[in-house]
Design a protein around this motif. Structure first.
Motif, short mmCIF file in Angstrom:
data_model
loop_
_atom_site.label_atom_id
_atom_site.label_comp_id
_atom_site.label_asym_id
_atom_site.label_seq_id
_atom_site.Cartn_x
_atom_site.Cartn_y
_atom_site.Cartn_z
N ALA A 289 -106.80 -73.80 10.84
CA ALA A 289 -105.98 -74.95 10.37
C ALA A 289 -105.47 -74.89 8.95
N ALA A 290 -106.08 -74.65 8.05
CA ALA A 290 -105.83 -74.62 6.88
C ALA A 290 -104.74 -73.34 6.61
N THR A 291 -104.93 -72.27 7.24
CA THR A 291 -103.96 -71.16 7.18
C THR A 291 -102.65 -71.86 7.70
N MET A 292 -102.57 -72.38 9.11
CA MET A 292 -101.49 -72.84 9.64
C MET A 292 -100.71 -73.77 8.76
N ALA A 293 -101.58 -74.74 7.90
CA ALA A 293 -100.91 -75.63 7.08
C ALA A 293 -100.23 -74.94 5.75
N LEU A 294 -100.75 -74.05 5.40
CA LEU A 294 -100.38 -73.17 4.21
C LEU A 294 -99.19 -72.43 4.69
N THR A 295 -98.97 -71.91 5.87
CA THR A 295 -97.98 -71.15 6.29
C THR A 295 -96.68 -71.90 6.99
N GLY A 296 -96.83 -73.42 7.10
CA GLY A 296 -95.84 -73.81 7.77
C GLY A 296 -96.03 -73.75 9.40
N GLY A 297 -97.29 -73.39 9.87
CA GLY A 297 -97.33 -73.17 11.21
C GLY A 297 -97.38 -71.77 11.92
N LYS A 298 -96.79 -71.02 10.74
CA LYS A 298 -96.42 -69.48 11.39
C LYS A 298 -97.56 -68.76 11.56
N GLY A 299 -98.74 -68.88 10.62
CA GLY A 299 -99.83 -67.99 10.50
C GLY A 299 -99.42 -66.79 9.58
N ALA A 300 -100.56 -66.25 8.99
CA ALA A 300 -100.51 -65.37 7.87
C ALA A 300 -100.19 -64.02 8.55
N ASP A 301 -99.11 -63.46 7.26
CA ASP A 301 -98.70 -62.04 7.30
C ASP A 301 -99.73 -60.99 7.78
N VAL A 302 -100.79 -61.24 6.78
CA VAL A 302 -101.99 -60.01 6.82
C VAL A 302 -103.39 -60.88 6.82
N VAL A 303 -104.16 -60.34 7.46
CA VAL A 303 -105.50 -61.07 7.49
C VAL A 303 -106.27 -59.98 7.04
N PHE A 304 -107.16 -59.86 5.97
CA PHE A 304 -108.18 -58.95 5.84
C PHE A 304 -109.79 -59.60 6.30
N GLU A 305 -110.21 -58.95 7.17
CA GLU A 305 -111.58 -59.51 7.78
C GLU A 305 -112.60 -58.76 6.80
N VAL A 306 -113.68 -59.47 5.96
CA VAL A 306 -114.61 -59.08 5.41
C VAL A 306 -115.71 -59.54 5.35
#
Ligand SMILES: [Zn+2]
Ligand SMILES: [Zn+2]
Length: 336
Positions: free
Chosen positions: A217-234
């Motif tokens: 939800a925090a990611t969606m709020a940050l990106t205007g509902g679009k989602g992140a361009d790149v996600v790094f899973e660490v």
């Protein structure tokens, strides 16, 4: 000589090893500093597939050349940092120049004795000179920085992109620093450790506590509902494996940096409908290693804030205990 030895699962202590003798094509190093890494923690837990006790671990280290045969490019007294990968030179990856994905890749500190010792014998072609402007403390972080550089180079990150990093350990934070230098617009980092999240915030990242807040939800709020361009899973957990698929934008890219201890369940159908790219990344090449040294030496990046402790070799047992608790430690350096 004295060494910090892995003896059995959950047991590391100071002990004795024979001082190594230098063979043709090697240099003997007196170790200055060696960092404890997540991989060392995997060996410590007794779950590493290759490491065999008794072992002086430590693949993130720098030192001073003590002994080298005449005619080499190095001389006693030279400060050097070690690129710990050892490749076979004959497999298809090595023949293609991709030595870091050698079929039988070995690492100094995992497959043979490493930097948690007073002395290590290292092949000359694994040595990188430390510029005068670079401290031993920062030089000891060359290897994890090279991992972060290789990771971001493996990604399709573009200037202005939104980036999410799942996991605020040293590698997650380093990836954030390199992504920022590469022009990422917003960088959100999640973790469940308030200590590590405070460090992420201090470095200028949006930090989200996944134990208290919905990271998707925090990611969606940050990106205007679009989602992140790149996600790094660490982080290497089932929940982050699920989050990465839910928070990525349509046609976005997921880069899996973690080595998962148990295979996670991943919603491939969801990835299908969003046409997601999934990329993995392993180690670093020599050029990533050189770039790491140059970035630190030129002052483009300062990693001293990631060092939480510097301990004597006699305190190595305590060092591993500290590393077990992500609430009190980030990068622990041992001074042999
Ligand atoms: Zn490492
Ligand atoms: Zn090979």
């Amino acid at each position: 000589m004295r060494a910090g030895l892995f003896l059995k699962a959950n047991h590391v202590e100071e002990g004795e090893l024979d001082k190594p003798t230098v063979r043709e094509g090697e240099a003997l190093l007196k170790v200055s500093l060696a960092g404890i890494c997540g991989t060392d923690m995997m060996i410590y837990s007794g779950k590493h597939p290759r490491a065999k006790a008794p072992l002086a671990m430590g693949h993130e280290f720098c030192g001073v050349v003590e002994e080298v045969r005449a005619g080499s490019d190095f001389a006693p007294g030279d400060r050097v940092v070690v690129e710990p990968t050892i490749s076979c030179g004959v497999c298809e990856a090595c023949k293609a120049g991709q030595f870091h994905v050698c079929r039988t890749l070995q690492l100094i500190g995992i497959d043979k004795h490493g930097g948690f010792a007073e002395y290590v014998a290292v092949p000359l072609n694994r040595l990188h000179r430390i510029p005068d402007s670079l401290s031993d403390e920062q030089a000891a972080l060359t290897e994890p920085l090279a991992v972060a550089i290789h990771t971001v180079r493996r990604s399709a990150l573009q200037v202005g992109n939104s980036v999410v990093i799942l996991g605020a350990g040293p590698i997650g934070l380093l990836i954030g620093m390199i992504a920022k230098l590469s022009g990422a617009q917003d960088i959100l980092i999640s973790d469940i450790s308030p200590y590590r999240l405070a460090k992420a915030k201090e470095l200028g990242f949006i930090s989200v506590n996944a134990a208290e807040e919905d990271v998707v939800a925090a990611t969606m709020a940050l990106t205007g509902g679009k989602g992140a361009d790149v996600v790094f899973e660490v982080a290497g957990t089932q929940s982050t494996a699920q989050q990465m698929v839910e928070m990525i934008k349509i046609q976005g890219q997921i880069v899996v940096v973690s080595v998962f201890k148990t295979p996670p369940a991943i919603d491939l159908a969801k990835m299908h409908f969003k046409e997601i790219s999934l990329t993995t990344t392993r180690c670093y090449s020599s050029s990533d290693f050189t770039a790491a040294i140059q970035m630190m030496a030129s002052g483009k990046i300062d990693l001293s804030t990631l060092i939480s402790h510097q301990l004597e070799l006699s305190e190595i047992t305590y060092g591993f205990e500290l590393m077990k608790n992500s609430e009190v430690s980030l990068k622990v350096l041992i001074k042999p």
